[in-house]
Write a protein that holds these residues in place. Structure first.
Motif, PDB file in Angstrom:
ATOM      1  N   LEU A 230      40.820  28.008  50.953  1.00 43.53           N
ATOM      2  CA  LEU A 230      41.713  27.306  50.045  1.00 43.53           C
ATOM      3  C   LEU A 230      40.947  26.776  48.833  1.00 43.53           C
ATOM      4  O   LEU A 230      41.429  26.848  47.695  1.00 43.53           O
ATOM      5  N   GLY A 231      39.733  26.271  49.078  1.00 47.67           N
ATOM      6  CA  GLY A 231      38.930  25.702  47.994  1.00 47.67           C
ATOM      7  C   GLY A 231      38.593  26.733  46.935  1.00 47.67           C
ATOM      8  O   GLY A 231      38.783  26.498  45.746  1.00 47.67           O
ATOM      9  N   SER A 232      38.122  27.919  47.380  1.00 48.12           N
ATOM     10  CA  SER A 232      37.735  28.910  46.372  1.00 48.12           C
ATOM     11  C   SER A 232      38.970  29.482  45.675  1.00 48.12           C
ATOM     12  O   SER A 232      38.935  29.753  44.473  1.00 48.12           O
ATOM     13  N   THR A 233      40.088  29.623  46.410  1.00 48.33           N
ATOM     14  CA  THR A 233      41.310  30.123  45.764  1.00 48.33           C
ATOM     15  C   THR A 233      41.770  29.168  44.674  1.00 48.33           C
ATOM     16  O   THR A 233      42.046  29.571  43.538  1.00 48.33           O
ATOM     17  N   LEU A 234      41.846  27.869  45.021  1.00 52.45           N
ATOM     18  CA  LEU A 234      42.253  26.884  44.024  1.00 52.45           C
ATOM     19  C   LEU A 234      41.242  26.822  42.881  1.00 52.45           C
ATOM     20  O   LEU A 234      41.613  26.607  41.726  1.00 52.45           O
ATOM     21  N   GLY A 235      39.955  27.014  43.222  1.00 56.78           N
ATOM     22  CA  GLY A 235      38.921  27.009  42.200  1.00 56.78           C
ATOM     23  C   GLY A 235      39.112  28.152  41.213  1.00 56.78           C
ATOM     24  O   GLY A 235      38.955  27.976  40.006  1.00 56.78           O
ATOM     25  N   ILE A 236      39.493  29.330  41.741  1.00 56.38           N
ATOM     26  CA  ILE A 236      39.759  30.481  40.860  1.00 56.38           C
ATOM     27  C   ILE A 236      40.969  30.184  39.975  1.00 56.38           C
ATOM     28  O   ILE A 236      40.968  30.427  38.771  1.00 56.38           O
ATOM     29  N   TYR A 237      41.982  29.579  40.602  1.00 49.42           N
ATOM     30  CA  TYR A 237      43.208  29.226  39.867  1.00 49.42           C
ATOM     31  C   TYR A 237      42.877  28.277  38.724  1.00 49.42           C
ATOM     32  O   TYR A 237      43.365  28.440  37.597  1.00 49.42           O
ATOM     33  N   ALA A 238      42.016  27.272  39.004  1.00 46.86           N
ATOM     34  CA  ALA A 238      41.663  26.300  37.972  1.00 46.86           C
ATOM     35  C   ALA A 238      40.729  26.920  36.936  1.00 46.86           C
ATOM     36  O   ALA A 238      40.882  26.701  35.733  1.00 46.86           O
ATOM     37  N   GLY A 239      39.775  27.728  37.414  1.00 46.20           N
ATOM     38  CA  GLY A 239      38.753  28.265  36.522  1.00 46.20           C
ATOM     39  C   GLY A 239      39.239  29.433  35.679  1.00 46.20           C
ATOM     40  O   GLY A 239      38.572  29.830  34.728  1.00 46.20           O
ATOM     41  N   ALA A 240      40.410  29.996  36.040  1.00 46.34           N
ATOM     42  CA  ALA A 240      40.938  31.127  35.281  1.00 46.34           C
ATOM     43  C   ALA A 240      41.290  30.693  33.863  1.00 46.34           C
ATOM     44  O   ALA A 240      41.176  31.458  32.916  1.00 46.34           O
ATOM     45  N   ARG A 241      41.731  29.455  33.723  1.00 44.01           N
ATOM     46  CA  ARG A 241      42.033  28.925  32.385  1.00 44.01           C
ATOM     47  C   ARG A 241      41.313  27.594  32.207  1.00 44.01           C
ATOM     48  O   ARG A 241      41.901  26.531  32.391  1.00 44.01           O
ATOM     49  N   PRO A 242      40.026  27.646  31.864  1.00 42.69           N
ATOM     50  CA  PRO A 242      39.254  26.405  31.741  1.00 42.69           C
ATOM     51  C   PRO A 242      39.858  25.490  30.668  1.00 42.69           C
ATOM     52  O   PRO A 242      40.256  25.962  29.602  1.00 42.69           O
ATOM     53  N   GLY A 243      39.938  24.204  31.003  1.00 44.74           N
ATOM     54  CA  GLY A 243      40.427  23.241  30.027  1.00 44.74           C
ATOM     55  C   GLY A 243      41.935  23.092  30.000  1.00 44.74           C
ATOM     56  O   GLY A 243      42.464  22.220  29.316  1.00 44.74           O
ATOM     57  N   SER A 244      42.655  23.941  30.761  1.00 44.85           N
ATOM     58  CA  SER A 244      44.120  23.845  30.758  1.00 44.85           C
ATOM     59  C   SER A 244      44.560  22.633  31.564  1.00 44.85           C
ATOM     60  O   SER A 244      43.768  21.962  32.221  1.00 44.85           O
ATOM     61  N   LEU A 245      45.853  22.352  31.514  1.00 39.86           N
ATOM     62  CA  LEU A 245      46.394  21.185  32.202  1.00 39.86           C
ATOM     63  C   LEU A 245      46.143  21.297  33.702  1.00 39.86           C
ATOM     64  O   LEU A 245      45.708  20.352  34.350  1.00 39.86           O
ATOM     65  N   ARG A 246      46.430  22.485  34.273  1.00 45.16           N
ATOM     66  CA  ARG A 246      46.261  22.642  35.719  1.00 45.16           C
ATOM     67  C   ARG A 246      44.793  22.514  36.109  1.00 45.16           C
ATOM     68  O   ARG A 246      44.462  22.030  37.171  1.00 45.16           O
TER      69      ARG A 246
ATOM     70  N   ILE B 158      39.917  40.770  34.829  1.00 46.21           N
ATOM     71  CA  ILE B 158      38.648  40.150  34.434  1.00 46.21           C
ATOM     72  C   ILE B 158      38.380  38.941  35.317  1.00 46.21           C
ATOM     73  O   ILE B 158      37.284  38.756  35.846  1.00 46.21           O
ATOM     74  N   VAL B 159      39.430  38.125  35.517  1.00 43.43           N
ATOM     75  CA  VAL B 159      39.261  36.903  36.317  1.00 43.43           C
ATOM     76  C   VAL B 159      38.836  37.257  37.732  1.00 43.43           C
ATOM     77  O   VAL B 159      37.844  36.740  38.248  1.00 43.43           O
ATOM     78  N   LEU B 160      39.580  38.163  38.357  1.00 45.96           N
ATOM     79  CA  LEU B 160      39.338  38.419  39.774  1.00 45.96           C
ATOM     80  C   LEU B 160      38.110  39.287  40.010  1.00 45.96           C
ATOM     81  O   LEU B 160      37.251  38.959  40.824  1.00 45.96           O
ATOM     82  N   ALA B 161      38.005  40.398  39.286  1.00 42.60           N
ATOM     83  CA  ALA B 161      36.967  41.371  39.608  1.00 42.60           C
ATOM     84  C   ALA B 161      35.623  41.018  38.982  1.00 42.60           C
ATOM     85  O   ALA B 161      34.581  41.433  39.478  1.00 42.60           O
ATOM     86  N   HIS B 162      35.625  40.251  37.917  1.00 36.39           N
ATOM     87  CA  HIS B 162      34.346  39.983  37.254  1.00 36.39           C
ATOM     88  C   HIS B 162      33.927  38.533  37.325  1.00 36.39           C
ATOM     89  O   HIS B 162      32.867  38.209  37.837  1.00 36.39           O
ATOM     90  N   VAL B 163      34.787  37.640  36.841  1.00 34.53           N
ATOM     91  CA  VAL B 163      34.370  36.238  36.770  1.00 34.53           C
ATOM     92  C   VAL B 163      34.293  35.618  38.165  1.00 34.53           C
ATOM     93  O   VAL B 163      33.258  35.111  38.582  1.00 34.53           O
ATOM     94  N   ALA B 164      35.407  35.697  38.925  1.00 36.97           N
ATOM     95  CA  ALA B 164      35.431  35.049  40.238  1.00 36.97           C
ATOM     96  C   ALA B 164      34.392  35.658  41.165  1.00 36.97           C
ATOM     97  O   ALA B 164      33.704  34.965  41.899  1.00 36.97           O
ATOM     98  N   ARG B 165      34.255  36.981  41.099  1.00 34.65           N
ATOM     99  CA  ARG B 165      33.339  37.642  42.012  1.00 34.65           C
ATOM    100  C   ARG B 165      31.912  37.168  41.814  1.00 34.65           C
ATOM    101  O   ARG B 165      31.170  36.948  42.773  1.00 34.65           O
ATOM    102  N   ASN B 166      31.516  36.991  40.581  1.00 34.11           N
ATOM    103  CA  ASN B 166      30.156  36.544  40.316  1.00 34.11           C
ATOM    104  C   ASN B 166      29.965  35.059  40.612  1.00 34.11           C
ATOM    105  O   ASN B 166      28.872  34.611  40.898  1.00 34.11           O
TER     106      ASN B 166
END
Lengths: 276, 326
Positions: free
Chosen positions: B114-130, B234-242
């Motif tokens: 759950l932590g990494s999933t939510l982290g991906i959700y938050a990190g996909a749009r840095p600085g956004s409201l969510r 990009i988010v899933l295959a490149h950013v989150a994976r690394n």
């Protein structure tokens, strides 16, 4: 002054500062507002909160004033949290500096000892230490420090490794300073900033560990602790859950205040570094 | 090449374990009273009996000899006798270990997943409201003491709503077997696993988010954007994976913390695991048992970290390559 203004511009830092100010005020005013023993009986047992305005938060199972206990508990939490974190930072900085500066066998031995301390769950170590030596405020502080000094030690070592090759260290050697003198007067002060950046996390961890220890009945028995209050309330969890919930909220707000203020400090110094 | 790495870690682990053993031995020595005192308290006996027992158990020898004896016994996996349980400490610990392992594995799966999933959700749009909301929410969650969260969960879900059992690991004397029993245990573990897992969830969320923020800045992300890949890809295959790799290391480092945390959680929910055993040992002043638990935890932490190292070498081919090159 400019740094302070920048610090107060981040909303997190402001929230953290307010929380911590309230907490310090509570701790400092505890014996003024609630003189006498907070563990003395103040009214009828299990009085619910907001009923009697002389006892705003009600009383616990033994008729003790919950608000008075809360104020006195703030003292213990802060004192133990700050003292344990300070001890951990000092031990960590000294061990890390020695390991990084000496290198070789000293480094190897000190780092294996650090590994060993990181391998044993810190809370279990604290539990064992307190149960062997006996619960008192000082012992609890040492017990918590035993489990938390390893992080600062690693960071100090890494920093020292990069500092010891600098020119001014070579200069200090040339003018004939002894190695230990160089390590602690020239290298250590310069290695401190990243170590100190960890202090909010360590203070928070220390406060939480103290609470958990006193929840299990291993706090100083002569002092009111929030963990102890939560444990007390547990016996009447069905009928009077507020007795456990109120001190828990105080704990959460305290730790949150420490994190937020710490985050604010790190952010302002990061900005400062970025500008220079 | 992975073998070289593994062998070096194993040798290091043995040294670390030796230091832990010496440390526990010193604590055992520092404890007031010895095994004979504990034995005499429970059985009674005169001074002659005490002398005899001290001699027979080798407690009248020098400290170095006793340390050697202690090490020798440990080599044979002999942790000594528990006075409170009147049984070998090893057997008591092995009986409680599986419960704690189930609790730890489930809590880790919950917090990591759950932590990494939510982290991906938050990190996909840095600085956004969510992103800001999740950042503050996770900080608040990280400030919650696990044992208190456990009590609050009990008040809500066991006392008020009566959805879940208040404690224990299974319904007593229910004669359930097979799947029924597994389901029963699962229901009992929902609250303890949540209390233990939710605290660390915040940690993984924040690490994931911070890691993704780093990766976003790297050139290959720009390159994949230039190649016209969709943002989702990009988010899933490149950013989150690394960004996921450092979290794997954290799994190993967190295992010691989680073992410590399970002590309080198991006490809150009356789960008969290793943590609760530690608390029982403290209450009964059974220091040898407590130190046996500490040693077992240390071995467990070392094993978990070895497993994580192996997993890491598989996930990131650079690890093995650089070690072999060095």
């Amino acid at each position: 002054m400019r740094r302070l203004r920048r610090f107060l511009r981040t909303p997190e830092a402001v929230a953290g500062t307010i929380l911590l100010t309230v907490l310090f005020a509570m701790a400092l005013s505890a014996s003024l507002l609630f003189p006498g023993d907070p563990q003395a009986i103040a009214g009828p047992a299990l009085l619910p909160p907001f009923q009697d305005w002389s006892l705003p938060l009600g009383t616990d199972r033994l008729g003790r004033d919950v608000l008075a206990e809360l104020f006195h508990g703030a003292r213990t939490s802060l004192a133990v949290g700050l003292a344990a974190a300070a001890a951990a930072l000092v031990i960590g900085a000294v061990v890390g500096t020695l390991a990084g500066f000496a290198g070789g066998l000293v480094d190897e031995v000190l780092m294996r000892i650090t590994d060993a301390f990181q391998t044993v769950p810190g809370f279990l170590l604290a539990l064992a230490f307190v149960s062997v030596v006996g619960p008192s405020l000082g012992v609890v502080v040492v017990a918590i420090a035993l489990g938390t000094w390893t992080g600062p030690a690693r960071i100090a070592r890494a920093e020292v490794l990069s500092i010891r090759e600098r020119d001014y260290v070579a200069g200090a050697r040339v003018i004939g300073m002894r190695p230990l003198e160089i390590a602690f007067r020239e290298v250590l002060p310069n290695a401190l900033p990243p170590v100190l950046a960890m202090s909010s996390v360590i203070v928070a961890a220390a406060i939480l560990t103290e609470a958990a220890l006193s929840f299990l009945g291993l706090g100083d028995p002569n002092r009111v602790t929030w963990g102890g209050m939560i444990a007390e309330g547990r016996a009447v969890l069905r009928t009077a859950p507020f007795l456990s919930i109120v001190p828990g909220i105080a704990l959460v707000l305290t730790v949150l205040g420490v994190y937020l203020a710490g985050e604010g400090i790190v952010e302002t110094t990061a900005v400062r570094r970025g500008l220079s | 090449m992975t073998l070289v790495l593994l062998r070096r870690r194993l040798v290091g682990s043995i040294f670390v374990l030796l230091i832990v053993v010496i440390g526990t031995f010193l604590l055992l020595e520092a404890a007031p009273g010895d095994a004979v005192d504990a034995y005499i308290v429970s059985t009674g006996g005169d001074a002659g009996m005490i002398e005899l027992l001290r001699h027979r158990w080798g407690l009248d020898q020098s400290e170095l000899t006793r340390l050697a004896n202690y090490l020798w016994a440990l080599l044979h996996l002999d942790l000594g006798q528990s006075v409170t349980f009147s049984r070998p400490i090893r057997d008591v610990i092995l009986e409680r270990l599986p419960t704690t392992l189930i609790l730890m594995v489930s809590a880790t799966a919950l917090s990591f997943g759950l932590g990494s999933t939510l982290g991906i959700y938050a990190g996909a749009r840095p600085g956004s409201l969510r992103d800001r909301f999740l950042s503050v929410a996770s900080l608040a969650l990280y400030a919650v003491p696990g044992f208190w969260l456990g009590l609050v969960l009990i008040v809500i879900f066991a006392v008020d709503l009566r959805w879940l059992p208040i404690g224990g690991v299974e319904t007593l004397a229910s004669d359930k077997t097979g799947l029924d029993r597994a389901a029963d245990i699962a229901i009992h573990l929902v609250l303890p696993v949540s209390a233990l897992g939710f605290i660390y969830l915040a940690l993984y969320l924040r690490m994931m988010r911070a890691g993704m923020a780093e990766v976003w800045r790297q050139d290959f992300v720009l390159a994949s954007r230039a190649r016209g890949l969709s943002r989702r890809r990009i988010v899933l295959a490149h950013v989150a994976r690394n960004a996921l790799l450092p979290l794997v290391t954290m799994l190993g480092l967190q295992s010691a913390q989680m073992l410590g945390g399970s002590v309080v959680i198991e006490s809150v929910f009356a789960v008969p695991g290793l943590g609760r055993l530690a608390q029982e040992a403290v209450a009964a002043r059974d220091t040898p048992l407590l130190l046996g638990i500490i040693l077992t935890s240390a071995v467990l932490v070392i094993l978990i970290n070895l497993l994580v190292d192996i997993a890491y070498a598989f996930l990131d081919p650079r690890v093995g390559a650089s070690e072999a090159g060095a």
